[in-house]
Enzyme design. Structure first.
Site, PDB file in Angstrom:
ATOM      1  N   SER A   1       0.879  -1.172   0.000  1.00  0.00           N
ATOM      2  CA  SER A   1       0.000   0.000   0.000  1.00  0.00           C
ATOM      3  C   SER A   1       0.913   1.218   0.000  1.00  0.00           C
ATOM      4  CB  SER A   1      -0.846   0.004   1.288  1.00  0.00           C
ATOM      5  OG  SER A   1      -1.435   1.269   1.506  1.00  0.00           O
TER       6      SER A   1
ATOM      7  N   TYR B   1      -1.912  -1.530  10.388  1.00  0.00           N
ATOM      8  CA  TYR B   1      -1.882  -1.576   8.921  1.00  0.00           C
ATOM      9  C   TYR B   1      -0.565  -1.005   8.394  1.00  0.00           C
ATOM     10  CZ  TYR B   1      -3.903  -1.165   4.176  1.00  0.00           C
ATOM     11  OH  TYR B   1      -4.164  -1.270   2.832  1.00  0.00           O
TER      12      TYR B   1
HETATM   13  P1  NAD Z   1     -11.339  -6.246  -0.157  1.00  0.00           P
HETATM   14  O1  NAD Z   1     -11.933  -6.185   1.212  1.00  0.00           O
HETATM   15  O2  NAD Z   1     -12.152  -5.920  -1.354  1.00  0.00           O
HETATM   16  O3  NAD Z   1     -10.704  -7.680  -0.413  1.00  0.00           O
HETATM   17  C1  NAD Z   1      -9.978  -8.337   0.563  1.00  0.00           C
HETATM   18  C2  NAD Z   1      -9.898  -9.799   0.172  1.00  0.00           C
HETATM   19  O4  NAD Z   1      -9.190 -10.492   1.188  1.00  0.00           O
HETATM   20  C3  NAD Z   1     -11.261 -10.465   0.046  1.00  0.00           C
HETATM   21  O5  NAD Z   1     -11.229 -11.444  -0.977  1.00  0.00           O
HETATM   22  C4  NAD Z   1     -11.429 -11.137   1.412  1.00  0.00           C
HETATM   23  O6  NAD Z   1     -12.317 -12.242   1.400  1.00  0.00           O
HETATM   24  C5  NAD Z   1      -9.993 -11.564   1.643  1.00  0.00           C
HETATM   25  N1  NAD Z   1      -9.697 -11.835   3.034  1.00  0.00           N
HETATM   26  C6  NAD Z   1      -9.866 -11.061   4.119  1.00  0.00           C
HETATM   27  N2  NAD Z   1      -9.469 -11.711   5.228  1.00  0.00           N
HETATM   28  C7  NAD Z   1      -9.016 -12.920   4.814  1.00  0.00           C
HETATM   29  C8  NAD Z   1      -8.476 -14.042   5.489  1.00  0.00           C
HETATM   30  N3  NAD Z   1      -8.324 -14.070   6.822  1.00  0.00           N
HETATM   31  N4  NAD Z   1      -8.136 -15.116   4.748  1.00  0.00           N
HETATM   32  C9  NAD Z   1      -8.308 -15.142   3.409  1.00  0.00           C
HETATM   33  N5  NAD Z   1      -8.811 -14.093   2.726  1.00  0.00           N
HETATM   34  C10 NAD Z   1      -9.166 -13.012   3.428  1.00  0.00           C
HETATM   35  O7  NAD Z   1     -10.036  -5.321  -0.041  1.00  0.00           O
HETATM   36  P2  NAD Z   1      -9.068  -4.685  -1.136  1.00  0.00           P
HETATM   37  O8  NAD Z   1      -9.205  -3.220  -1.009  1.00  0.00           O
HETATM   38  O9  NAD Z   1      -9.242  -5.327  -2.456  1.00  0.00           O
HETATM   39  O10 NAD Z   1      -7.674  -5.078  -0.497  1.00  0.00           O
HETATM   40  C11 NAD Z   1      -6.787  -6.015  -1.075  1.00  0.00           C
HETATM   41  C12 NAD Z   1      -5.368  -5.664  -0.667  1.00  0.00           C
HETATM   42  O11 NAD Z   1      -5.036  -4.372  -1.176  1.00  0.00           O
HETATM   43  C13 NAD Z   1      -5.150  -5.587   0.850  1.00  0.00           C
HETATM   44  O12 NAD Z   1      -3.889  -6.126   1.186  1.00  0.00           O
HETATM   45  C14 NAD Z   1      -5.173  -4.101   1.112  1.00  0.00           C
HETATM   46  O13 NAD Z   1      -4.448  -3.751   2.265  1.00  0.00           O
HETATM   47  C15 NAD Z   1      -4.517  -3.578  -0.137  1.00  0.00           C
HETATM   48  N6  NAD Z   1      -4.776  -2.168  -0.423  1.00  0.00           N
HETATM   49  C16 NAD Z   1      -6.046  -1.710  -0.595  1.00  0.00           C
HETATM   50  C17 NAD Z   1      -6.215  -0.356  -0.863  1.00  0.00           C
HETATM   51  C18 NAD Z   1      -7.575   0.233  -1.093  1.00  0.00           C
HETATM   52  O14 NAD Z   1      -7.667   1.461  -1.162  1.00  0.00           O
HETATM   53  N7  NAD Z   1      -8.634  -0.539  -1.236  1.00  0.00           N
HETATM   54  C19 NAD Z   1      -5.130   0.498  -0.936  1.00  0.00           C
HETATM   55  C20 NAD Z   1      -3.865  -0.017  -0.741  1.00  0.00           C
HETATM   56  C21 NAD Z   1      -3.693  -1.351  -0.488  1.00  0.00           C
END
Ligand code: NAD
Length: 260
Positions: A142, A155
């Site tokens: 991130s 985080y």
């Molecule tokens: P999201 O909530 O849409 O997806 C998260 C995914 O992880 C889902 O498929 C969920 O089922 C899965 N998950 C959660 N806990 C789990 C567990 N214990 N075991 C297995 N699967 C699990 O979130 P996202 O925004 O797509 O995030 C994905 C990644 O991107 C994360 O690492 C997040 O930190 C990172 N990220 C997101 C953003 C943002 O703005 N959305 C920004 C930077 C980084």
């Protein structure tokens, strides 16, 4: 470009993980999906790209379940060529109020899970291509792997940690065909961020649109969300021949967030 390769993407039933899985499938990679919630929809979406798809429901906070998932992928498709460590959760609170159980969960899912999946993926990647090695490990960190924000201690610690793990993984494999890099998105409108928009709207008694505008305005100069499709295209680049000597970078796609 990735026909015959297998990609395992953790946390790929939604958001960024599903976007990256889709982009890799469009390049011909077979996909192992993981994550909670609806699994039939994402599996059908990937199968529609004309590749093989499998699903494993490992809880990424549990090392034994991660081991079982890696063994499942190897049995199903031979080996994992591309590992995308993407599963992640968020919790927002000041340190003195941060629930200890949430700290442990964020560190386990956002950081330790990548170590556990990587250590099981590396031996086969190192042995690939007649012993020269071929593999791609992509850690979805991130912009919070590069800079901090208040109320996100677990985080930010986990994401800085995974940027460090990325560098070490890249260095330990630098003379092989196995590369490791981190992807650092700014705001992406997924369920993880929608919760933060909803909390802001409720706290300020403002509309969802206004909360979204404020959220972007605080951090992201472009005033635009990064999309799962853009992040998928970046993942494809890292997997391409042009990515052969890109090792240990943390590439932000953040609308200028970290440039400030
Ligand atoms: P999201 O909530 O849409 O997806 C998260 C995914 O992880 C889902 O498929 C969920 O089922 C899965 N998950 C959660 N806990 C789990 C567990 N214990 N075991 C297995 N699967 C699990 O979130 P996202 O925004 O797509 O995030 C994905 C990644 O991107 C994360 O690492 C997040 O930190 C990172 N990220 C997101 C953003 C943002 O703005 N959305 C920004 C930077 C980084």
């Amino acid at each position: 470009m990735l026909k015959g390769k297998t990609a395992l993407v953790t946390g790929s039933t939604s958001g960024i993980g599903l976007g990256i899985a889709r982009a890799l499938a469009q390049q011909g990679a077979n996909i192992v999906l993981n994550g909670f919630g609806d699994t039939d929809g994402p599996q059908a979406e990937i199968a529609a790209c004309g590749v093989k798809v499998a699903y494993h429901g490992a809880d990424m906070s549990k090392p034994a379940e991660i081991e079982a998932m890696m063994a499942f992928a190897a049995t199903k498709f031979g080996q994992v060529d591309i590992l995308v460590n993407n599963a992640g959760i968020q919790h927002v609170a000041k340190i003195e109020n941060f629930p200890v159980e949430r700290w442990d969960a964020v560190i386990a899912i956002n950081l330790s899970s990548a170590f556990h999946a990587t250590r099981r993926a590396l031996p086969a990647m190192q042995a690939a291509d007649g012993g020269r090695g071929w593999g791609r490990i992509l850690n979805v960190a991130s912009v919070h792997g590069l800079v901090g924000s208040a109320e996100k201690s677990a985080y930010v610690a986990a994401k800085h940690g995974i940027v460090g793990l990325t560098k070490v993984t890249a260095l330990e494999n630098a003379t092989t065909g196995v590369t490791c890099n981190a992807i650092c998105p700014g705001w992406v409108l997924t369920p993880l961020v929608q919760k933060q928009v909803d909390a802001k709207a409720a706290a300020g008694n403002i509309s969802n649109d206004e909360a979204t505008r404020q959220l972007l305005g605080e951090k992201e100069p472009s005033m635009q969300f990064t999309t799962p499709e853009e992040l998928g295209a970046l993942a494809v680049f890292f997997c391409s021949p042009a990515g052969n000597n890109v090792r240990g970078v943390a590439w932000n796609m953040d609308g200028g967030w970290a440039a400030q």
